[in-house]
Design a protein around this motif. Sequence first.
Motif, PDB file in Angstrom:
ATOM      1  N   GLU A   1       0.707  -1.332  -0.040  1.00  0.00           N
ATOM      2  CA  GLU A   1       0.144   0.040   0.286  1.00  0.00           C
ATOM      3  C   GLU A   1       0.877   1.156  -0.155  1.00  0.00           C
ATOM      4  OE1 GLU A   1      -3.375   0.566  -0.026  1.00  0.00           O
ATOM      5  OE2 GLU A   1      -4.063  -1.392  -0.286  1.00  0.00           O
ATOM      6  N   LEU A   2       1.909   1.329   1.095  1.00  0.00           N
ATOM      7  CA  LEU A   2       2.909   2.601   0.961  1.00  0.00           C
ATOM      8  C   LEU A   2       3.762   2.598  -0.120  1.00  0.00           C
ATOM      9  CD1 LEU A   2       3.566   2.132   4.734  1.00  0.00           C
ATOM     10  CD2 LEU A   2       2.184   3.811   3.838  1.00  0.00           C
ATOM     11  N   PHE A   3       4.218   1.766  -0.707  1.00  0.00           N
ATOM     12  CA  PHE A   3       4.957   1.595  -1.855  1.00  0.00           C
ATOM     13  C   PHE A   3       4.234   2.209  -2.956  1.00  0.00           C
ATOM     14  CE2 PHE A   3       8.045  -1.981  -0.517  1.00  0.00           C
ATOM     15  CZ  PHE A   3       8.674  -1.076   0.402  1.00  0.00           C
ATOM     16  N   ALA A   4       2.710   1.579  -3.217  1.00  0.00           N
ATOM     17  CA  ALA A   4       2.166   2.159  -4.358  1.00  0.00           C
ATOM     18  C   ALA A   4       1.620   3.774  -4.327  1.00  0.00           C
ATOM     19  CB  ALA A   4       0.912   1.311  -4.324  1.00  0.00           C
ATOM     20  N   GLN A   5       1.517   4.071  -2.855  1.00  0.00           N
ATOM     21  CA  GLN A   5       1.032   5.593  -2.552  1.00  0.00           C
ATOM     22  C   GLN A   5       2.325   6.546  -2.792  1.00  0.00           C
ATOM     23  OE1 GLN A   5      -0.860   5.519   1.198  1.00  0.00           O
ATOM     24  NE2 GLN A   5      -2.509   4.150   0.513  1.00  0.00           N
ATOM     25  N   LYS A   6       3.431   6.158  -2.077  1.00  0.00           N
ATOM     26  CA  LYS A   6       4.470   7.029  -1.820  1.00  0.00           C
ATOM     27  C   LYS A   6       5.827   6.651  -2.623  1.00  0.00           C
ATOM     28  CE  LYS A   6       4.866   7.928   2.693  1.00  0.00           C
ATOM     29  NZ  LYS A   6       4.971   7.966   4.018  1.00  0.00           N
ATOM     30  N   GLY A   7       5.754   5.549  -3.177  1.00  0.00           N
ATOM     31  CA  GLY A   7       6.900   5.065  -3.926  1.00  0.00           C
ATOM     32  C   GLY A   7       7.760   4.349  -2.653  1.00  0.00           C
ATOM     33  N   VAL A   8       8.965   3.702  -3.188  1.00  0.00           N
ATOM     34  CA  VAL A   8       9.601   2.992  -2.308  1.00  0.00           C
ATOM     35  C   VAL A   8      10.528   4.008  -1.559  1.00  0.00           C
ATOM     36  CG1 VAL A   8      11.376   1.261  -2.160  1.00  0.00           C
ATOM     37  CG2 VAL A   8       9.750   0.695  -3.570  1.00  0.00           C
ATOM     38  N   ALA A   9      11.073   4.886  -2.466  1.00  0.00           N
ATOM     39  CA  ALA A   9      11.938   5.667  -1.676  1.00  0.00           C
ATOM     40  C   ALA A   9      11.252   6.796  -0.606  1.00  0.00           C
ATOM     41  CB  ALA A   9      12.753   6.947  -2.800  1.00  0.00           C
ATOM     42  N   GLY A  10       9.952   7.130  -0.993  1.00  0.00           N
ATOM     43  CA  GLY A  10       9.209   7.913  -0.160  1.00  0.00           C
ATOM     44  C   GLY A  10       8.588   7.137   1.181  1.00  0.00           C
ATOM     45  N   THR A  11       8.696   5.929   1.044  1.00  0.00           N
ATOM     46  CA  THR A  11       8.438   5.061   2.225  1.00  0.00           C
ATOM     47  C   THR A  11       9.538   4.723   3.163  1.00  0.00           C
ATOM     48  OG1 THR A  11       6.643   4.220   0.898  1.00  0.00           O
ATOM     49  CG2 THR A  11       7.000   2.990   3.063  1.00  0.00           C
ATOM     50  N   SER A  12       9.477   5.189   4.599  1.00  0.00           N
ATOM     51  CA  SER A  12      10.364   4.584   5.463  1.00  0.00           C
ATOM     52  C   SER A  12      10.240   3.303   6.020  1.00  0.00           C
ATOM     53  CB  SER A  12      10.779   5.853   6.463  1.00  0.00           C
ATOM     54  OG  SER A  12       9.571   5.888   7.365  1.00  0.00           O
ATOM     55  N   VAL A  13      11.115   2.756   6.693  1.00  0.00           N
ATOM     56  CA  VAL A  13      10.953   1.618   7.538  1.00  0.00           C
ATOM     57  C   VAL A  13       9.814   1.705   8.507  1.00  0.00           C
ATOM     58  CG1 VAL A  13      12.078  -0.060   8.964  1.00  0.00           C
ATOM     59  CG2 VAL A  13      13.110   0.326   6.700  1.00  0.00           C
ATOM     60  N   ARG A  14      10.183   2.816   9.207  1.00  0.00           N
ATOM     61  CA  ARG A  14       9.380   3.224  10.364  1.00  0.00           C
ATOM     62  C   ARG A  14       7.971   3.559   9.781  1.00  0.00           C
ATOM     63  NH1 ARG A  14       8.525   5.734  15.021  1.00  0.00           N
ATOM     64  NH2 ARG A  14       7.678   8.085  15.154  1.00  0.00           N
ATOM     65  N   ASP A  15       7.399   3.814   8.670  1.00  0.00           N
ATOM     66  CA  ASP A  15       6.279   4.187   8.167  1.00  0.00           C
ATOM     67  C   ASP A  15       5.561   2.717   8.101  1.00  0.00           C
ATOM     68  OD1 ASP A  15       6.558   6.866   7.495  1.00  0.00           O
ATOM     69  OD2 ASP A  15       7.211   6.581   5.499  1.00  0.00           O
ATOM     70  N   ILE A  16       6.481   1.840   7.615  1.00  0.00           N
ATOM     71  CA  ILE A  16       5.867   0.360   7.458  1.00  0.00           C
ATOM     72  C   ILE A  16       5.665  -0.143   8.753  1.00  0.00           C
ATOM     73  CG2 ILE A  16       6.379  -1.956   6.718  1.00  0.00           C
ATOM     74  CD1 ILE A  16       8.164  -0.717   4.527  1.00  0.00           C
ATOM     75  N   ALA A  17       6.576  -0.208   9.574  1.00  0.00           N
ATOM     76  CA  ALA A  17       6.318  -0.640  11.107  1.00  0.00           C
ATOM     77  C   ALA A  17       5.180   0.164  11.735  1.00  0.00           C
ATOM     78  CB  ALA A  17       7.614  -0.239  11.725  1.00  0.00           C
ATOM     79  N   LEU A  18       4.950   1.076  11.670  1.00  0.00           N
ATOM     80  CA  LEU A  18       3.880   1.980  12.434  1.00  0.00           C
ATOM     81  C   LEU A  18       2.352   1.505  11.579  1.00  0.00           C
ATOM     82  CD1 LEU A  18       5.018   5.707  12.515  1.00  0.00           C
ATOM     83  CD2 LEU A  18       4.391   4.287  14.381  1.00  0.00           C
ATOM     84  N   GLY A  19       2.426   1.520  10.521  1.00  0.00           N
ATOM     85  CA  GLY A  19       1.293   0.751   9.815  1.00  0.00           C
ATOM     86  C   GLY A  19       0.979  -0.747  10.214  1.00  0.00           C
ATOM     87  N   VAL A  20       2.017  -1.347  10.351  1.00  0.00           N
ATOM     88  CA  VAL A  20       1.707  -2.628  10.652  1.00  0.00           C
ATOM     89  C   VAL A  20       1.335  -2.918  12.287  1.00  0.00           C
ATOM     90  CG1 VAL A  20       2.757  -5.159  10.886  1.00  0.00           C
ATOM     91  CG2 VAL A  20       3.105  -3.758   9.006  1.00  0.00           C
ATOM     92  N   GLY A  21       1.989  -1.924  13.164  1.00  0.00           N
ATOM     93  CA  GLY A  21       1.965  -1.810  14.533  1.00  0.00           C
ATOM     94  C   GLY A  21       3.007  -2.890  15.278  1.00  0.00           C
ATOM     95  N   VAL A  22       4.252  -2.762  14.734  1.00  0.00           N
ATOM     96  CA  VAL A  22       5.415  -3.654  15.265  1.00  0.00           C
ATOM     97  C   VAL A  22       6.398  -2.605  15.215  1.00  0.00           C
ATOM     98  CG1 VAL A  22       4.484  -5.708  14.314  1.00  0.00           C
ATOM     99  CG2 VAL A  22       6.242  -4.424  12.811  1.00  0.00           C
ATOM    100  N   SER A  23       7.415  -3.005  15.755  1.00  0.00           N
ATOM    101  CA  SER A  23       8.737  -2.166  16.174  1.00  0.00           C
ATOM    102  C   SER A  23       9.631  -2.336  14.606  1.00  0.00           C
ATOM    103  CB  SER A  23       9.849  -2.516  17.301  1.00  0.00           C
ATOM    104  OG  SER A  23      10.084  -4.008  16.873  1.00  0.00           O
ATOM    105  N   GLU A  24      10.378  -1.374  14.525  1.00  0.00           N
ATOM    106  CA  GLU A  24      11.372  -1.323  13.571  1.00  0.00           C
ATOM    107  C   GLU A  24      12.264  -2.674  13.274  1.00  0.00           C
ATOM    108  OE1 GLU A  24      13.274   2.209  11.907  1.00  0.00           O
ATOM    109  OE2 GLU A  24      11.853   3.326  13.355  1.00  0.00           O
ATOM    110  N   GLY A  25      12.627  -2.917  14.618  1.00  0.00           N
ATOM    111  CA  GLY A  25      13.357  -4.235  14.788  1.00  0.00           C
ATOM    112  C   GLY A  25      12.545  -5.465  14.509  1.00  0.00           C
TER     113      GLY A  25
END
Length: 197
Positions: A25-49
């Motif tokens: 979802e994020l890659f399609a909306q914001k591109g890979v470069a525009g998406t951070s690992v933090r964005d993904i982790a927050l969306g999933v509800g997990v830590s970056e680790g």
Amino acid sequence: MRAAPARRGRDGADTRARIEAVALELFAQKGVAGTSVRDIALGVGVSEGALYRHFPSKEKLSRELFLTRYATLAAEICAIDAAERELERKLRAVVGLACALFDAEPALFAYLLIHQHEHLGLVPEAPEANVVEAVAQMLRGAGVPPGRVTLASAMALGCVVQPAVFALYGRIKGPLAAQADDIAAAVMVVVEGQARG
């Protein structure tokens, strides 16, 4: 005691699937470069680790998402090719598959479309893993001369992809599946024209 590892494995698979869904979802909306690992982790509800336990980097996640989803689509095209005898039925089924994928998972379709240039060089040549080769194999089997297969494949795919692009940007309204018959008819005209030479 043995049930706990199985549960962790299942939870791990669930977490991995959620990571992949959110990342798409994020890659399609914001591109890979525009998406951070933090964005993904927050969306999933997990830590970056926790995310890094499943994928060593955002780039590896991006590549795996592309290659696995692209290979799944290619394998489905190959299955249609093997199951159907008549060219028109094959083409209608492939177009129906693409339209259904777009309607069910527009973020996946957008991701495959928008990010293909970053990953296509890594796609195996085997038709079961390569959409272009799967279509080319189908067209060769339908009698398109070898010297015309590449162009015929490009034009056939363009007949499917361009309407999907228009739908992504709101120029075509409603489900793409509603346009499947017209798209398949256009693909058939292209393929018959190339087969005649």
